[in-house]
Write an enzyme that holds these catalytic residues in place. Structure first.
Site, short mmCIF file in Angstrom:
data_model
loop_
_atom_site.label_atom_id
_atom_site.label_comp_id
_atom_site.label_asym_id
_atom_site.label_seq_id
_atom_site.Cartn_x
_atom_site.Cartn_y
_atom_site.Cartn_z
N ILE A 39 0.82 -1.21 0.00
CA ILE A 39 0.00 0.00 0.00
C ILE A 39 0.86 1.27 0.00
O ILE A 39 0.40 2.33 -0.42
CB ILE A 39 -0.96 -0.02 1.22
CG1 ILE A 39 -2.16 0.87 0.99
CG2 ILE A 39 -0.24 0.33 2.51
CD1 ILE A 39 -3.27 0.68 2.01
N VAL A 105 4.17 -5.54 10.57
CA VAL A 105 3.10 -6.54 10.48
C VAL A 105 3.68 -7.89 10.87
O VAL A 105 4.73 -8.31 10.34
CB VAL A 105 2.49 -6.60 9.06
CG1 VAL A 105 1.34 -7.62 9.02
CG2 VAL A 105 2.00 -5.22 8.61
N HIS A 109 6.16 -12.11 5.85
CA HIS A 109 5.94 -11.63 4.48
C HIS A 109 7.28 -11.37 3.84
O HIS A 109 8.21 -10.87 4.48
CB HIS A 109 5.09 -10.36 4.47
CG HIS A 109 5.54 -9.31 5.43
ND1 HIS A 109 5.25 -9.38 6.78
CD2 HIS A 109 6.28 -8.20 5.26
CE1 HIS A 109 5.78 -8.32 7.39
NE2 HIS A 109 6.42 -7.59 6.49
N MET A 110 7.36 -11.67 2.55
CA MET A 110 8.57 -11.39 1.78
C MET A 110 8.29 -10.23 0.85
O MET A 110 7.34 -10.27 0.07
CB MET A 110 8.99 -12.64 0.99
CG MET A 110 10.26 -12.41 0.18
SD MET A 110 10.91 -13.97 -0.48
CE MET A 110 11.77 -14.61 0.95
N HIS A 111 9.10 -9.17 0.97
CA HIS A 111 8.99 -8.03 0.07
C HIS A 111 9.70 -8.36 -1.24
O HIS A 111 10.84 -8.86 -1.21
CB HIS A 111 9.68 -6.80 0.66
CG HIS A 111 9.09 -6.28 1.94
ND1 HIS A 111 8.33 -5.14 2.00
CD2 HIS A 111 9.17 -6.73 3.21
CE1 HIS A 111 7.98 -4.90 3.26
NE2 HIS A 111 8.47 -5.85 4.02
P1 5GP Z 1 7.18 -4.71 7.28
O1 5GP Z 1 7.69 -3.31 7.53
O2 5GP Z 1 6.41 -5.26 8.44
O3 5GP Z 1 8.26 -5.64 6.78
O4 5GP Z 1 6.21 -4.58 6.05
C1 5GP Z 1 4.85 -4.38 6.16
C2 5GP Z 1 4.41 -3.77 4.85
O5 5GP Z 1 3.00 -3.87 4.79
C3 5GP Z 1 4.77 -2.29 4.71
O6 5GP Z 1 5.59 -2.12 3.57
C4 5GP Z 1 3.41 -1.62 4.57
O7 5GP Z 1 3.41 -0.56 3.65
C5 5GP Z 1 2.51 -2.75 4.11
N1 5GP Z 1 1.12 -2.61 4.51
C6 5GP Z 1 0.66 -2.25 5.74
N2 5GP Z 1 -0.68 -2.24 5.75
C7 5GP Z 1 -1.08 -2.61 4.50
C8 5GP Z 1 -2.35 -2.78 3.89
O8 5GP Z 1 -3.42 -2.60 4.49
N3 5GP Z 1 -2.36 -3.16 2.58
C9 5GP Z 1 -1.21 -3.37 1.87
N4 5GP Z 1 -1.33 -3.74 0.59
N5 5GP Z 1 0.00 -3.23 2.42
C10 5GP Z 1 0.07 -2.85 3.72
#
Ligand code: 5GP
Length: 125
Positions: A39, A105, A109-111
């Site tokens: 997002i 989150v 999850h893998m970016h």
């Molecule tokens: P983290 O920082 O935990 O590795 O990555 C979590 C990712 O989830 C972030 O890049 C953030 O932008 C994305 N994200 C958080 N909430 C949402 C959402 O409601 N929808 C989508 N598509 N991505 C989200």
């Protein structure tokens, strides 16, 4: 093997995305994984690959029982990257763990990041 880390929250954002309680722009799904666009993209192409169901909260929760799933998630991410046309230019696969990595989150999850030169792997700036 027990995970000696915080319990999985079944109402985390990605669990809700899996249940279609929150909309997402899905680019791939199969029986085990779903991939959707981030997002708040950090690159021209920024996709998240997540396992369905109750997943490890993140890398610190991994056990040997997760090895096969994590291998499949990685190979799936490379396939998605190829389908998104990222192979020629290159791309980055990222797993964040904990505060210093900015993990927000707690459903693994893998970016997948690509579509432009991405710069250094990490910056403290
Ligand atoms: P983290 O920082 O935990 O590795 O990555 C979590 C990712 O989830 C972030 O890049 C953030 O932008 C994305 N994200 C958080 N909430 C949402 C959402 O409601 N929808 C989508 N598509 N991505 C989200």
């Amino acid at each position: 093997m027990e995970r000696a880390v915080a319990a999985y929250d079944p109402d985390n954002i990605f669990a809700r995305i899996l249940r279609d309680e929150i909309p997402s722009d899905r680019v791939y799904e199969d029986d085990e994984f779903v991939a959707f666009r981030d997002i708040a993209p950090s690159a021209p192409t920024h996709v998240l690959v997540i396992p369905r169901g109750e997943a490890p909260t993140g890398p610190q929760a991994f056990t040997t029982e997760d090895e096969a799933m994590l291998g499949r998630m990685t190979v799936t991410a490379t396939r998605i990257a190829r389908e998104l046309g990222l192979e020629e230019g290159g791309y980055r696969l990222v797993l964040n763990n904990g505060a210093d990595a900015g993990q927000t989150v707690f459903h693994v999850h893998m970016h997948i990041l690509g579509g432009a030169p991405l710069g250094p792997v990490a910056s403290t700036a």
